[in-house]
Design a protein around this motif. Sequence first.
Motif, PDB file in Angstrom:
ATOM      1  N   SER A   1      54.412  52.381  48.163  1.00 52.52           N
ATOM      2  CA  SER A   1      55.656  52.059  48.869  1.00 52.52           C
ATOM      3  C   SER A   1      56.818  51.955  47.891  1.00 52.52           C
ATOM      4  CB  SER A   1      55.524  50.720  49.605  1.00 52.52           C
ATOM      5  OG  SER A   1      54.514  50.777  50.589  1.00 52.52           O
TER       6      SER A   1
ATOM      7  N   ARG B   1      61.257  50.830  48.230  1.00 55.26           N
ATOM      8  CA  ARG B   1      62.396  50.496  49.081  1.00 55.26           C
ATOM      9  C   ARG B   1      63.667  50.968  48.404  1.00 55.26           C
ATOM     10  NH1 ARG B   1      64.924  44.798  51.316  1.00 55.26           N
ATOM     11  NH2 ARG B   1      65.579  44.605  49.150  1.00 55.26           N
TER      12      ARG B   1
ATOM     13  N   SER C   1      67.761  51.245  48.324  1.00 56.54           N
ATOM     14  CA  SER C   1      68.941  50.498  48.740  1.00 56.54           C
ATOM     15  C   SER C   1      70.178  51.347  48.511  1.00 56.54           C
ATOM     16  CB  SER C   1      69.082  49.190  47.935  1.00 56.54           C
ATOM     17  OG  SER C   1      67.953  48.368  48.099  1.00 56.54           O
TER      18      SER C   1
ATOM     19  N   THR D   1      61.260  52.896  57.430  1.00 56.28           N
ATOM     20  CA  THR D   1      62.067  52.018  58.276  1.00 56.28           C
ATOM     21  C   THR D   1      63.444  51.868  57.657  1.00 56.28           C
ATOM     22  OG1 THR D   1      60.085  50.783  58.929  1.00 56.28           O
ATOM     23  CG2 THR D   1      62.222  49.763  59.382  1.00 56.28           C
TER      24      THR D   1
ATOM     25  N   TYR E   1      69.098  49.990  53.777  1.00 56.90           N
ATOM     26  CA  TYR E   1      67.809  50.101  53.098  1.00 56.90           C
ATOM     27  C   TYR E   1      66.949  51.170  53.757  1.00 56.90           C
ATOM     28  CZ  TYR E   1      69.191  45.424  51.555  1.00 56.90           C
ATOM     29  OH  TYR E   1      69.882  44.353  51.042  1.00 56.90           O
TER      30      TYR E   1
ATOM     31  N   GLN F   1      62.918  51.496  53.757  1.00 56.43           N
ATOM     32  CA  GLN F   1      61.583  51.087  53.345  1.00 56.43           C
ATOM     33  C   GLN F   1      60.637  52.246  53.583  1.00 56.43           C
ATOM     34  OE1 GLN F   1      60.437  48.092  51.962  1.00 56.43           O
ATOM     35  NE2 GLN F   1      58.516  49.220  51.727  1.00 56.43           N
TER      36      GLN F   1
ATOM     37  N   ASN G   1      56.832  53.507  53.274  1.00 56.42           N
ATOM     38  CA  ASN G   1      55.417  53.151  53.120  1.00 56.42           C
ATOM     39  C   ASN G   1      54.541  54.390  53.259  1.00 56.42           C
ATOM     40  OD1 ASN G   1      56.207  50.419  52.950  1.00 56.42           O
ATOM     41  ND2 ASN G   1      55.997  50.155  55.168  1.00 56.42           N
TER      42      ASN G   1
END
Length: 121
Positions: A16, A18, A20, A67, A78, A80, A82
């Motif tokens: 994963s 994330r 930004s 997401t 953001y 996300q 995965n």
Amino acid sequence: VQLVESGGGSVQAGGSLRLSCTVSGFSFSDTDMYWYRQPPGNKCELVSNIRSDGRTYYSESVKGRFTITQDNAKSTVYLQMNSLKPEDTAKYYCAADAPHVPLYCDGNVPGWGQGTQVTVS
């Protein structure tokens, strides 16, 4: 208008990350925000977007794995990510009010960030 992405990197398949994107210079809460990506040797792709009313869109290739969210207080959007796959390898760009998919993602276009590299092995 400035958009600055962060959070990219190298990760193994199944991992994963994330991303930004922090923005300045415009009314973030009133603006539709987009995540695009440019895989090596391929065209620019729309990954996801979040509208100012909160509605979201995901491409079929990332639906269920990625997401998109936003924090209006931080003027940050953001992504996300995965269950990453090698085919997610690309340079990821955030963009403001950019609904038309270009042939090439271009961080020099006003309203686009410079991009952050994601490599999945």
